[in-house]
Design an enzyme around this catalytic site. Structure first.
Site, mmCIF file in Angstrom:
data_model
loop_
_atom_site.group_PDB
_atom_site.id
_atom_site.type_symbol
_atom_site.label_atom_id
_atom_site.label_comp_id
_atom_site.label_asym_id
_atom_site.label_seq_id
_atom_site.Cartn_x
_atom_site.Cartn_y
_atom_site.Cartn_z
ATOM 1 N N TYR A 199 0.833 -1.198 0.000
ATOM 2 C CA TYR A 199 0.000 0.000 0.000
ATOM 3 C C TYR A 199 0.867 1.247 0.000
ATOM 4 O O TYR A 199 0.639 2.181 -0.781
ATOM 5 C CB TYR A 199 -0.910 -0.016 1.229
ATOM 6 N N LYS B 171 1.011 4.097 -2.980
ATOM 7 C CA LYS B 171 0.658 5.498 -2.733
ATOM 8 C C LYS B 171 1.850 6.421 -2.967
ATOM 9 O O LYS B 171 1.679 7.589 -3.348
ATOM 10 C CB LYS B 171 0.122 5.658 -1.312
ATOM 11 N N ILE C 235 -8.811 7.904 8.014
ATOM 12 C CA ILE C 235 -10.075 8.578 7.714
ATOM 13 C C ILE C 235 -11.151 8.015 8.634
ATOM 14 O O ILE C 235 -11.254 6.800 8.816
ATOM 15 C CB ILE C 235 -10.466 8.389 6.238
ATOM 16 N N THR D 92 -14.194 6.617 9.192
ATOM 17 C CA THR D 92 -15.278 5.953 8.470
ATOM 18 C C THR D 92 -15.923 4.901 9.365
ATOM 19 O O THR D 92 -15.293 4.415 10.313
ATOM 20 C CB THR D 92 -14.745 5.257 7.206
#
Length: 203
Positions: free
Chosen positions: A125, A129, A158, A160
């Site tokens: 990841y 990115k 984030i 969520t």
């Protein structure tokens, strides 16, 4: 006439907040998600752009994915999987936009904090990115002569429902991230291009 904004990945938690913020300021928003177009396919993305009634003034690349795993424990296909979701989706949309956008238009890519700081336990990841950050910087230079701006935001965690269900708290609310996106995709940020903006909150 309202400006057109194309939001790739516009049905996710962050993408939905961006769509709402852009609509609230008066933009006409078009969604490009997996139900609309295969963003990993160059030809499909080109056909999608060709089918739009008006060329978007703003592009947001918020499509992407996440998978945990160290380098040592990674499985064959992990890197390719995240490269497709995080890099190819942005790459082909940027390619289409770069061929069509004009002076004053702007592109906003969504990276992540591990792009700059690494991320133990999320190796593929972080690498994918990081590629989004380099793409942003290179494209900003390539489109500078035409005065098309290219920037990126780097969220940390984030806030969520999914993250909260997994015990991950302290993240930045999507609406606050969307406010930063809205600013960067505005004439108020006309002098900002090639920027990689951390939006870490307190996580």
């Amino acid at each position: 006439m309202a400006d057109v904004a194309l939001v790739c990945g516009g049905r996710g938690a962050l993408g939905s907040a961006i769509v709402e913020a852009l609509r609230d300021r008066g933009d006409e928003v078009v969604l490009a998600d997996k139900d609309d177009v295969d963003l990993t396919d160059a030809e499909a993305v080109e056909k999608f752009w060709d089918g739009l009634e008006r060329t978007p003034r703003w592009l947001v690349n918020a499509a992407g994915g996440y998978r945990t795993g160290t380098v040592a424990d990674s499985e064959p296909g992990d890197l390719e999987f995240l490269a497709e979701l995080n890099v190819a989706t942005a790459w082909w949309s940027c390619r289409a936009a770069g061929r069509r956008m004009r002076e004053g238009d702007a592109i906003l890519n969504v990276g992540a904090r591990p792009a700059l700081m690494g991320g133990a336990g999320s190796a593929a990841y972080a690498v994918s990115k990081a590629a989004v950050v380099r793409l942003t910087e290179v494209l900003a230079l390539e489109l500078a002569e035409r005065r098309v701006r290219v920037n990126a935001i780097l969220p940390s965690v984030i806030d969520t429902p999914s993250n909260r269900e997994h015990g991950i708290t302290g993240g930045v609310p999507p609406a606050q991230l969307a406010s930063v996106v809205s600013f960067l995709l505005s004439d108020a940020a006309a002098a900002v291009s090639g920027a990689v903006v951390p939006v870490y909150g307190f996580a």
